[in-house]
Scaffold this motif. Structure first.
Motif, PDB file in Angstrom:
ATOM      1  N   GLY A  54       6.287  10.315  -5.631  1.00 21.36           N
ATOM      2  CA  GLY A  54       6.763  10.585  -4.282  1.00 21.36           C
ATOM      3  C   GLY A  54       6.181   9.698  -3.208  1.00 21.36           C
ATOM      4  N   ALA A  55       5.299   8.783  -3.567  1.00 14.86           N
ATOM      5  CA  ALA A  55       4.639   7.945  -2.564  1.00 14.86           C
ATOM      6  C   ALA A  55       5.479   6.722  -2.220  1.00 14.86           C
ATOM      7  CB  ALA A  55       3.272   7.508  -3.068  1.00 14.86           C
ATOM      8  N   ASP A  56       5.495   6.357  -0.966  1.00 20.00           N
ATOM      9  CA  ASP A  56       6.098   5.088  -0.563  1.00 20.00           C
ATOM     10  C   ASP A  56       5.161   3.949  -0.953  1.00 20.00           C
ATOM     11  OD1 ASP A  56       8.273   6.354   0.571  1.00 20.00           O
ATOM     12  OD2 ASP A  56       7.327   6.503   2.554  1.00 20.00           O
ATOM     13  N   THR A  57       5.730   2.793  -1.272  1.00 19.57           N
ATOM     14  CA  THR A  57       4.910   1.626  -1.610  1.00 19.57           C
ATOM     15  C   THR A  57       5.327   0.434  -0.762  1.00 19.57           C
ATOM     16  OG1 THR A  57       6.401   0.946  -3.401  1.00 19.57           O
ATOM     17  CG2 THR A  57       4.546   2.380  -3.994  1.00 19.57           C
ATOM     18  N   ILE A  58       4.350  -0.417  -0.476  1.00 18.56           N
ATOM     19  CA  ILE A  58       4.596  -1.690   0.209  1.00 18.56           C
ATOM     20  C   ILE A  58       3.951  -2.782  -0.614  1.00 18.56           C
ATOM     21  CG2 ILE A  58       4.207  -3.057   2.285  1.00 18.56           C
ATOM     22  CD1 ILE A  58       4.053  -0.505   3.890  1.00 18.56           C
ATOM     23  N   THR A  59       4.764  -3.724  -1.043  1.00 14.84           N
ATOM     24  CA  THR A  59       4.234  -4.885  -1.758  1.00 14.84           C
ATOM     25  C   THR A  59       3.807  -5.922  -0.735  1.00 14.84           C
ATOM     26  OG1 THR A  59       5.717  -4.458  -3.613  1.00 14.84           O
ATOM     27  CG2 THR A  59       4.728  -6.649  -3.478  1.00 14.84           C
ATOM     28  N   LEU A  60       2.543  -6.294  -0.809  1.00 13.33           N
ATOM     29  CA  LEU A  60       1.999  -7.195   0.208  1.00 13.33           C
ATOM     30  C   LEU A  60       2.618  -8.579   0.131  1.00 13.33           C
ATOM     31  CD1 LEU A  60      -1.815  -6.374   0.402  1.00 13.33           C
ATOM     32  CD2 LEU A  60      -0.078  -6.041   2.168  1.00 13.33           C
ATOM     33  N   GLY A  61       3.008  -9.058   1.286  1.00 13.32           N
ATOM     34  CA  GLY A  61       3.401 -10.438   1.542  1.00 13.32           C
ATOM     35  C   GLY A  61       2.809 -10.710   2.902  1.00 13.32           C
ATOM     36  N   PRO A  62       3.640 -10.844   3.938  1.00 15.22           N
ATOM     37  CA  PRO A  62       3.104 -10.873   5.300  1.00 15.22           C
ATOM     38  C   PRO A  62       2.409  -9.546   5.605  1.00 15.22           C
ATOM     39  CG  PRO A  62       5.365 -11.669   5.246  1.00 15.22           C
ATOM     40  CD  PRO A  62       5.094 -11.096   3.883  1.00 15.22           C
ATOM     41  N   LEU A  63       1.261  -9.602   6.260  1.00 20.98           N
ATOM     42  CA  LEU A  63       0.448  -8.407   6.452  1.00 20.98           C
ATOM     43  C   LEU A  63       0.924  -7.524   7.597  1.00 20.98           C
ATOM     44  CD1 LEU A  63      -1.985  -6.982   5.278  1.00 20.98           C
ATOM     45  CD2 LEU A  63      -3.460  -8.323   6.795  1.00 20.98           C
ATOM     46  N   ALA A  64       1.581  -8.115   8.602  1.00 21.93           N
ATOM     47  CA  ALA A  64       1.936  -7.360   9.804  1.00 21.93           C
ATOM     48  C   ALA A  64       2.774  -6.113   9.510  1.00 21.93           C
ATOM     49  CB  ALA A  64       2.647  -8.261  10.806  1.00 21.93           C
ATOM     50  N   PRO A  65       3.829  -6.193   8.678  1.00 16.63           N
ATOM     51  CA  PRO A  65       4.600  -4.971   8.401  1.00 16.63           C
ATOM     52  C   PRO A  65       3.764  -3.879   7.751  1.00 16.63           C
ATOM     53  CG  PRO A  65       5.821  -6.930   7.724  1.00 16.63           C
ATOM     54  CD  PRO A  65       4.432  -7.377   8.037  1.00 16.63           C
ATOM     55  N   ALA A  66       2.863  -4.278   6.858  1.00 16.24           N
ATOM     56  CA  ALA A  66       2.006  -3.287   6.201  1.00 16.24           C
ATOM     57  C   ALA A  66       1.065  -2.629   7.199  1.00 16.24           C
ATOM     58  CB  ALA A  66       1.209  -3.953   5.079  1.00 16.24           C
ATOM     59  N   LEU A  67       0.544  -3.408   8.145  1.00 16.88           N
ATOM     60  CA  LEU A  67      -0.354  -2.842   9.157  1.00 16.88           C
ATOM     61  C   LEU A  67       0.384  -1.810  10.005  1.00 16.88           C
ATOM     62  CD1 LEU A  67      -2.307  -6.026  10.348  1.00 16.88           C
ATOM     63  CD2 LEU A  67      -3.152  -4.178   8.885  1.00 16.88           C
ATOM     64  N   ARG A  68       1.629  -2.095  10.346  1.00 14.86           N
ATOM     65  CA  ARG A  68       2.399  -1.144  11.152  1.00 14.86           C
ATOM     66  C   ARG A  68       2.629   0.155  10.381  1.00 14.86           C
ATOM     67  NH1 ARG A  68       5.088  -5.998  12.813  1.00 14.86           N
ATOM     68  NH2 ARG A  68       6.714  -5.720  11.213  1.00 14.86           N
ATOM     69  N   ARG A  69       2.984   0.033   9.102  1.00  9.62           N
ATOM     70  CA  ARG A  69       3.227   1.235   8.303  1.00  9.62           C
ATOM     71  C   ARG A  69       1.941   2.038   8.111  1.00  9.62           C
ATOM     72  NH1 ARG A  69       7.536   1.228   4.707  1.00  9.62           N
ATOM     73  NH2 ARG A  69       6.729   3.276   4.065  1.00  9.62           N
ATOM     74  N   LEU A  70       0.829   1.345   7.920  1.00  4.82           N
ATOM     75  CA  LEU A  70      -0.447   2.041   7.755  1.00  4.82           C
ATOM     76  C   LEU A  70      -0.846   2.772   9.031  1.00  4.82           C
ATOM     77  CD1 LEU A  70      -2.368  -0.692   5.720  1.00  4.82           C
ATOM     78  CD2 LEU A  70      -1.841   1.624   4.907  1.00  4.82           C
ATOM     79  N   ALA A  71      -0.643   2.123  10.174  1.00  2.00           N
ATOM     80  CA  ALA A  71      -0.966   2.768  11.451  1.00  2.00           C
ATOM     81  C   ALA A  71      -0.111   4.019  11.654  1.00  2.00           C
ATOM     82  CB  ALA A  71      -0.766   1.784  12.600  1.00  2.00           C
ATOM     83  N   ALA A  72       1.159   3.933  11.297  1.00  2.00           N
ATOM     84  CA  ALA A  72       2.048   5.094  11.424  1.00  2.00           C
ATOM     85  C   ALA A  72       1.603   6.215  10.486  1.00  2.00           C
ATOM     86  CB  ALA A  72       3.481   4.676  11.117  1.00  2.00           C
ATOM     87  N   ALA A  73       1.154   5.864   9.274  1.00  2.00           N
ATOM     88  CA  ALA A  73       0.682   6.878   8.336  1.00  2.00           C
ATOM     89  C   ALA A  73      -0.560   7.581   8.877  1.00  2.00           C
ATOM     90  CB  ALA A  73       0.388   6.235   6.982  1.00  2.00           C
ATOM     91  N   VAL A  74      -1.471   6.811   9.461  1.00  2.00           N
ATOM     92  CA  VAL A  74      -2.681   7.408  10.042  1.00  2.00           C
ATOM     93  C   VAL A  74      -2.305   8.364  11.168  1.00  2.00           C
ATOM     94  CG1 VAL A  74      -4.769   6.898  11.380  1.00  2.00           C
ATOM     95  CG2 VAL A  74      -4.227   5.531   9.361  1.00  2.00           C
ATOM     96  N   ASP A  75      -1.401   7.933  12.045  1.00  2.00           N
ATOM     97  CA  ASP A  75      -0.979   8.782  13.170  1.00  2.00           C
ATOM     98  C   ASP A  75      -0.327  10.073  12.684  1.00  2.00           C
ATOM     99  OD1 ASP A  75      -1.923   6.924  14.943  1.00  2.00           O
ATOM    100  OD2 ASP A  75       0.040   5.985  15.294  1.00  2.00           O
TER     101      ASP A  75
END
Length: 438
Positions: A54-75
């Motif tokens: 059930g977990a969403d995954t992000i395959t790392l390439g450019p870091l900016a999209p992953a940072l945005r998703r991580l910040a949203a998860a923390v919030d």
């Protein structure tokens, strides 16, 4: 009655290091994965662990999209996991995550640097660790030129071949660690020349040693007798212990004994030495530090270059007099630093030297200054006793685009008189010029 506002608990991002060889992950990984709503990592890392269905995954390439998703998860209070290689706090993703303001919990694996030293059977508490990944490799090369024990994290195009080419002329042994932790692991001991001529598997770790190669790690090929690399081990000054650890355990810290040392701390002849008052300003203007290369031209006793080396810089001392050259080497050994000596007359002796970040011209005429300016170092410092040389030097520097500052230094030192009195004894005045490229 006042109602308390509900607050979503902050879930830190858990950063977990994975062993490059596929060794079992840290026991902390299983429980955090089991509750994770978001898992971020390279494709190979995501494939190596049981990501919950059930977990969403992000395959790392450019870091900016992953940072945005991580910040949203923390919030949103959603537990998130970031997978990384080795120790993610050592030149890894932890720095970028912290810069993004994310709360972190870090669970490291063994770093590639620790694995390389362990495989070589070497202590590394006195080592400097630098990276050539994603940046100009010159700073890493200069760290290897300056310090007796350096680990370099490499990258394609900035690996052992390129670093080895930059270390030709320095008495160094290189250990290249490839495929760490795998069945194909290999550590080879090579000279800089040999490293430059080879093709190496990426990624790899480079260890640069001023000490002899450890037992069991013989050079890839015999070292020709009479070559620079065939010199006895005691010809290379180190910092006292295997692996070059300094007594204060700081590989590039300011020297415990200070700098601008008294002339009595150096062997010299006929007072041919930059006086300590002048040396203090010259060294300050040269701005030595780890990652910079400084030329000391007309080095004399070597005092300026040695004090730059004490502050972590790589140093090339150019001196035409062979007797003075022997004195420079002896002084460098006493102060436990490595200064590369080039015996020859400037400007001809400068032709094949690696590009400097800063240059001190303590001897030579206009032809030497012209040759140095042609190399366009960031900073250039020279001392002049003859006033008629000041204006031509200033004009030459300005014509080459340098901003020039100058000072005349006149010192008077305490001296004893008979009967217990004290007088001031003047030293010869010196003009110090500094040229800086805008």
């Amino acid at each position: 009655m006042t109602r308390m506002a509900s607050v979503t608990p902050v879930a830190p991002v858990t950063v977990v290091g994975l062993d490059a060889a596929g060794a079992p992950p840290h026991p902390a990984l299983a429980p955090v994965l089991a509750t994770a709503g978001l898992v971020v990592g390279a494709a190979r890392h995501l494939a190596a662990v049981p990501v919950p269905a059930g977990a969403d995954t992000i395959t790392l390439g450019p870091l900016a999209p992953a940072l945005r998703r991580l910040a949203a998860a923390v919030d949103a209070g959603v537990p998130a996991v970031v997978l990384a290689s080795g120790d993610p706090g050592l030149f890894g993703i932890v720095r970028r995550l912290r810069a993004a303001g994310l709360p972190l919990r870090v669970v490291p694996a063994v770093s590639s640097v620790a694995a390389a030293f362990a495989s070589a059977g070497l202590p590394w508490d006195g080592a400097a660790v630098v990276t050539a990944h994603g940046r100009d490799p010159r700073a890493a090369v200069n760290a290897c030129r300056a310090l007796p024990l350096v680990a370099v994290l490499t990258a394609p195009g900035a690996g052992a071949a390129e670093l080895g080419a930059g270390l030709i002329g320095w008495s160094r042994r290189l250990l290249v660690a490839e495929h760490l932790g795998t069945a194909a692991e290999r550590i080879r001991a090579v000279t800089p020349e040999q490293a430059a001529a080879e093709t190496w598997a990426d990624p790899h770790v480079l260890l640069s040693l001023a000490d002899p190669v450890p037992a069991g790690l013989a050079p890839a090929d015999p070292v020709p007798a009479g070559s620079a690399d065939a010199r006895p081990a005691d010809a290379v000054p180190n910092r006292g212990a295997t692996g070059g650890m300094r007594a204060d355990n700081q590989p590039a810290a300011a020297p415990t004994g200070g700098w601008a040392l008294p002339e009595t701390r150096y062997a010299h002849r006929d007072s041919m030495i930059t006086k300590s008052e002048v040396r203090a300003l010259v060294v300050a203007r040269l701005r030595p530090r780890l990652g910079r290369l400084i030329w000391d031209i007309g080095a004399g006793s070597g005092s300026v270059g040695i004090e730059c080396a004490l502050l972590g810089a790589a140093v090339v001392a150019v001196e035409q007099d062979s007797e003075a050259g022997a004195t420079i080497q002896a002084n460098a050994a006493v102060h436990a630093v490595h200064v590369r000596l080039v015996t020859g007359r400037a400007p001809a002796a400068l032709a094949d030297l690696p590009e400097p970040d800063a240059v001190f011209v303590g001897g030579g005429g206009v032809d030497v200054l012209t040759a140095v300016v042609a190399r366009q170092p960031e900073r250039l410092v020279l001392t002049l006793a003859a006033l008629d040389r000041v204006a031509p030097a200033v004009g030459l520097l300005r014509a080459a685009g340098y901003t020039v500052e100058g000072s005349q230094l006149s010192a008077a030192r305490l001296a004893d008189l008979p009967g217990g009195s004290i007088r001031l004894a003047a030293t010869n005045p010196v003009v110090v010029l500094t040229g800086e490229r805008p």
